[in-house]
Design a protein around this motif. Sequence first.
Motif, mmCIF file in Angstrom:
data_model
loop_
_atom_site.group_PDB
_atom_site.id
_atom_site.type_symbol
_atom_site.label_atom_id
_atom_site.label_comp_id
_atom_site.label_asym_id
_atom_site.label_seq_id
_atom_site.Cartn_x
_atom_site.Cartn_y
_atom_site.Cartn_z
ATOM 1 N N SER A 119 0.838 -1.198 0.000
ATOM 2 C CA SER A 119 0.000 0.000 0.000
ATOM 3 C C SER A 119 0.872 1.247 0.000
ATOM 4 O O SER A 119 1.837 1.339 0.764
ATOM 5 C CB SER A 119 -0.915 -0.005 1.231
ATOM 6 O OG SER A 119 -1.743 1.133 1.251
ATOM 7 N N ASN A 120 0.536 2.202 -0.866
ATOM 8 C CA ASN A 120 1.313 3.432 -0.999
ATOM 9 C C ASN A 120 0.448 4.648 -0.704
ATOM 10 O O ASN A 120 -0.751 4.653 -0.971
ATOM 11 C CB ASN A 120 1.865 3.562 -2.422
ATOM 12 C CG ASN A 120 2.600 2.320 -2.870
ATOM 13 O OD1 ASN A 120 3.604 1.946 -2.292
ATOM 14 N ND2 ASN A 120 2.082 1.665 -3.901
ATOM 15 N N CYS A 126 -1.417 10.124 -8.526
ATOM 16 C CA CYS A 126 -2.202 9.149 -7.754
ATOM 17 C C CYS A 126 -2.495 9.751 -6.385
ATOM 18 O O CYS A 126 -1.954 9.295 -5.360
ATOM 19 C CB CYS A 126 -1.454 7.826 -7.619
ATOM 20 S SG CYS A 126 -1.006 7.062 -9.194
ATOM 21 N N ASN A 128 -4.920 9.663 -4.404
ATOM 22 C CA ASN A 128 -5.615 8.846 -3.407
ATOM 23 C C ASN A 128 -4.792 7.646 -2.952
ATOM 24 O O ASN A 128 -5.308 6.754 -2.283
ATOM 25 C CB ASN A 128 -6.957 8.364 -3.965
ATOM 26 C CG ASN A 128 -7.920 9.504 -4.203
ATOM 27 O OD1 ASN A 128 -7.961 10.468 -3.440
ATOM 28 N ND2 ASN A 128 -8.696 9.421 -5.277
ATOM 29 N N SER A 130 -2.165 4.257 -3.825
ATOM 30 C CA SER A 130 -2.223 3.176 -4.808
ATOM 31 C C SER A 130 -1.765 1.879 -4.171
ATOM 32 O O SER A 130 -1.286 1.854 -3.034
ATOM 33 C CB SER A 130 -1.333 3.502 -6.012
ATOM 34 O OG SER A 130 0.027 3.640 -5.600
ATOM 35 N N ASP A 132 0.522 -1.779 -4.945
ATOM 36 C CA ASP A 132 1.416 -2.606 -5.751
ATOM 37 C C ASP A 132 0.956 -4.049 -5.566
ATOM 38 O O ASP A 132 0.780 -4.499 -4.430
ATOM 39 C CB ASP A 132 2.865 -2.455 -5.293
ATOM 40 C CG ASP A 132 3.379 -1.035 -5.477
ATOM 41 O OD1 ASP A 132 2.858 -0.333 -6.355
ATOM 42 O OD2 ASP A 132 4.300 -0.637 -4.738
ATOM 43 N N ASN A 139 1.638 -1.708 -10.157
ATOM 44 C CA ASN A 139 0.865 -0.657 -9.499
ATOM 45 C C ASN A 139 -0.487 -0.450 -10.173
ATOM 46 O O ASN A 139 -0.579 -0.367 -11.400
ATOM 47 C CB ASN A 139 1.665 0.647 -9.506
ATOM 48 C CG ASN A 139 1.007 1.734 -8.692
ATOM 49 O OD1 ASN A 139 0.227 2.525 -9.217
ATOM 50 N ND2 ASN A 139 1.314 1.774 -7.408
ATOM 51 N N ASN A 140 -1.538 -0.341 -9.355
ATOM 52 C CA ASN A 140 -2.890 -0.250 -9.919
ATOM 53 C C ASN A 140 -3.239 1.140 -10.432
ATOM 54 O O ASN A 140 -4.162 1.290 -11.239
ATOM 55 C CB ASN A 140 -3.934 -0.691 -8.882
ATOM 56 C CG ASN A 140 -4.059 0.278 -7.716
ATOM 57 O OD1 ASN A 140 -3.137 1.047 -7.424
ATOM 58 N ND2 ASN A 140 -5.185 0.235 -7.030
ATOM 59 N N CYS A 141 -2.513 2.165 -9.996
ATOM 60 C CA CYS A 141 -2.796 3.517 -10.468
ATOM 61 C C CYS A 141 -2.037 3.816 -11.754
ATOM 62 O O CYS A 141 -2.611 4.318 -12.719
ATOM 63 C CB CYS A 141 -2.438 4.536 -9.381
ATOM 64 S SG CYS A 141 -2.692 6.262 -9.878
ATOM 65 N N TYR A 142 -0.762 3.496 -11.787
ATOM 66 C CA TYR A 142 0.044 3.777 -12.971
ATOM 67 C C TYR A 142 -0.207 2.777 -14.102
ATOM 68 O O TYR A 142 0.097 3.059 -15.257
ATOM 69 C CB TYR A 142 1.524 3.790 -12.604
ATOM 70 C CG TYR A 142 1.907 4.961 -11.729
ATOM 71 C CD1 TYR A 142 1.850 6.265 -12.215
ATOM 72 C CD2 TYR A 142 2.296 4.772 -10.411
ATOM 73 C CE1 TYR A 142 2.181 7.343 -11.417
ATOM 74 C CE2 TYR A 142 2.634 5.845 -9.603
ATOM 75 C CZ TYR A 142 2.575 7.131 -10.111
ATOM 76 O OH TYR A 142 2.904 8.197 -9.313
ATOM 77 N N PRO A 144 -3.464 0.917 -14.767
ATOM 78 C CA PRO A 144 -4.851 0.514 -14.512
ATOM 79 C C PRO A 144 -5.368 -0.558 -15.468
ATOM 80 O O PRO A 144 -6.358 -1.219 -15.166
ATOM 81 C CB PRO A 144 -5.631 1.827 -14.675
ATOM 82 C CG PRO A 144 -4.788 2.653 -15.604
ATOM 83 C CD PRO A 144 -3.366 2.312 -15.240
#
Length: 292
Positions: A119-120, A126, A128, A130, A132, A139-142, A144
């Motif tokens: 968790s970041n 990002c 909010n 993101s 890993d 990473n789910n933000c970079y 998607p």
Amino acid sequence: MRLPLPTRAARRALRLALGLTLVATVGVGVMPSPATAAPAATGPAAQAAPAPRPADQAKPASVGGPAIGAKASRVGVNAVGIDLCAQVAYAAGFRNNPLVTAVAVAMAESSCNPSAVGSNGPTTGCSNGSLDRGLWQINNCYHPTVTDSCAYNAQCNANAAYSISSGGSNWQPWSTYNNGAYAGYLSAAQAAVARLGGGPGDPPPGVTGTILANPSLNIRTGPGTTYGIAGSVSYGATVNIACYTFGEYVSGGYWPSSTWDRITNPATGVTGYVADTWVNTTYDVKTMVGRC
């Protein structure tokens, strides 16, 4: 004895004296000067926003590292986990030195645990925070387009890592590569790659599992007990798992479910389906192999 009443002048003097006493006792609030005003808060200073990334720098594959539960130590490497990374990395297309690097990076990122998550906090782009995810901590933000179902599937995660790393030629998107943490796993990664066996073009062995049914388990021609019996496999035997599918729900065993594994019994060469509830694997089989 009754005292005489005070004169008007005496009463006025008495009221004045009482008023001064009241002011002296109660006091009057004094506003502090700006130079001496108390701070609004005494906690640590707010974290500065991260500096903007250069426009030509690739988006990070992972932001933090290692993931929750991942071991940073160079000893105690989970041999099964690292072999899983080697197998799926090979299947994704990594070869030679990039294959070794890929396995070492995955060990540094997740200890080769396909369910690992990091968790970041907020980062550029990002706000909010993101997550890993998975073996290579995608990473789910970079990234998607790499869904959770893909990120937590060992082979799909490896495929994403292969794409993000440009076939193993660019590892800058991984934090544990940039900080050198991956180097502590290079020897173990080299050994795992060597265990794949075969020539440069040969596929690695599949993910393995151990049979838990005693004294033996039937191998079916399809994912259910109504299918024919292709053979059997004994309790404690190690089998190769090629893929999984869904079929008849099996309530017995250790993990009742409708998941069936397509396996090969190395002792006989028989291939077919067995209920996953009777097969012990390091992780959930659905995170280790693809669907049939």
